[in-house]
Design an enzyme around this catalytic site. Structure first.
Site, short mmCIF file in Angstrom:
data_model
loop_
_atom_site.label_atom_id
_atom_site.label_comp_id
_atom_site.label_asym_id
_atom_site.label_seq_id
_atom_site.Cartn_x
_atom_site.Cartn_y
_atom_site.Cartn_z
N CYS A 115 -14.67 11.81 3.44
CA CYS A 115 -14.06 12.96 2.77
C CYS A 115 -15.05 13.68 1.86
O CYS A 115 -14.64 14.42 0.95
CB CYS A 115 -12.81 12.54 1.99
SG CYS A 115 -11.56 11.76 3.03
N ALA B 137 -6.43 8.13 4.20
CA ALA B 137 -6.91 9.52 4.16
C ALA B 137 -5.82 10.45 4.68
O ALA B 137 -4.99 10.06 5.51
CB ALA B 137 -8.17 9.67 5.01
N TYR C 143 -12.70 9.27 9.55
CA TYR C 143 -12.89 8.39 10.72
C TYR C 143 -11.54 7.85 11.17
O TYR C 143 -10.68 7.54 10.35
CB TYR C 143 -13.81 7.22 10.34
CG TYR C 143 -13.68 6.01 11.25
CD1 TYR C 143 -14.31 5.98 12.49
CD2 TYR C 143 -12.92 4.91 10.87
CE1 TYR C 143 -14.17 4.89 13.34
CE2 TYR C 143 -12.78 3.81 11.70
CZ TYR C 143 -13.40 3.80 12.94
OH TYR C 143 -13.27 2.72 13.77
N GLY D 267 -2.20 14.86 9.73
CA GLY D 267 -1.42 13.97 8.87
C GLY D 267 -2.24 12.95 8.12
O GLY D 267 -3.11 13.30 7.33
N PHE D 268 -1.99 11.65 8.38
CA PHE D 268 -2.59 10.59 7.57
C PHE D 268 -3.19 9.51 8.47
O PHE D 268 -2.83 9.36 9.63
CB PHE D 268 -1.55 9.96 6.63
CG PHE D 268 -0.49 9.17 7.35
CD1 PHE D 268 -0.64 7.81 7.59
CD2 PHE D 268 0.67 9.79 7.80
CE1 PHE D 268 0.32 7.07 8.26
CE2 PHE D 268 1.65 9.06 8.47
CZ PHE D 268 1.48 7.71 8.70
N ALA D 269 -4.12 8.75 7.88
CA ALA D 269 -4.73 7.60 8.57
C ALA D 269 -4.79 6.44 7.58
O ALA D 269 -5.54 6.49 6.60
CB ALA D 269 -6.12 7.95 9.08
#
Length: 238
Positions: free
Chosen positions: A191, A160, A94, A173-175
């Site tokens: 996930c 995540a 999300y 990439g990343f959150a």
């Protein structure tokens, strides 16, 4: 090897628009690499790091299970959220307001050709950033991302990650959950992991809000150190 990385802060931007922009930059780098190889040239390939905050959206990676999204299209509309199947690794995640989403679009030939090392460096960037707030974050074996209280019944994910790479060029990439509305995580199985919770920086610190710009500054500081890069702030191309 070009270790110069252009940092673009996109502000609040629609997920699909940002995805299309990532694809544009990704293709630009890949096409240059192909041209260099074909023409025996050595034009340096550029690198980018996009920072963005998305409106509510759920995304499902290539290996993801659609059943991990717990709401239908009508319920998504009720929550003012969108859904996309995308071309990164990982399952469902999300993105939303109060989250820092980072998309490094790097030619790893400029740094190191090791995807596992790349992911570990992204995790380490977040771990070092959270340490500045007094939080002891770690990795969880076999589960990409950054966690708190791993190995206890209270394990919870705060960041995540999911990436794609081709010809050693990265995207996605990343959150990092900073001030994210954690209620949206109840609409999915994050996930695909059923037995662990999700948290955010402001929840862990007991604060109403943590300044996003402050957190971004710390992330970029540690990113620069880990990748031994030169960061250049720029406005997004049009």
């Amino acid at each position: 090897m070009n270790k110069r990385i252009t940092v673009e802060e996109l502000g609040q931007k629609d997920y699909k628009e940002t995805w299309d922009y990532q694809e544009l930059l990704f293709k630009k780098i890949v096409d240059l690499k192909i041209s260099n190889r074909r023409n025996n040239t050595t034009h340096p390939t550029p690198n980018y790091f996009l920072l963005v905050e998305h409106p509510h959206v759920f995304t499902l990676g290539k290996s993801g299970d659609m059943s991990n999204l717990l709401v239908d299209e009508e319920q998504l509309q009720q929550h003012n959220a969108k859904f996309y199947k995308i071309n990164r690794g990982g399952d469902i995640t999300y993105h939303g307001p109060g989250q820092i989403v980072g998309y490094p679009i790097l030619d790893l030939d400029n740094f190191f050709t090791d995807i596992h090392k790349y992911l570990r460096y992204l995790e380490e960037m977040v771990i070092r950033t959270l340490a500045e707030y007094g939080l002891k974050a770690t990795r969880s074996e076999g589960e990409t991302g950054v966690w708190l209280d791993v190995g206890t019944p209270f394990a919870r994910k705060i960041c995540a990650m999911g990436v794609r790479a081709s010809r050693w060029v990265t995207m996605h990439g990343f959150a990092l959950n900073v001030n994210a509305n954690l209620g949206y995580f109840d609409l999915m199985i994050p996930c695909g992991i059923k037995d662990k919770a999700v948290t955010s920086l402001n929840a862990e610190l007991g604060r109403a809000e943590v300044p996003l710009e402050e957190v971004k500054e710390k992330l970029l500081f540690h990113f620069k150190a880990l990748f031994e890069a030169e960061l250049v702030q720029d406005q997004p191309a049009t």
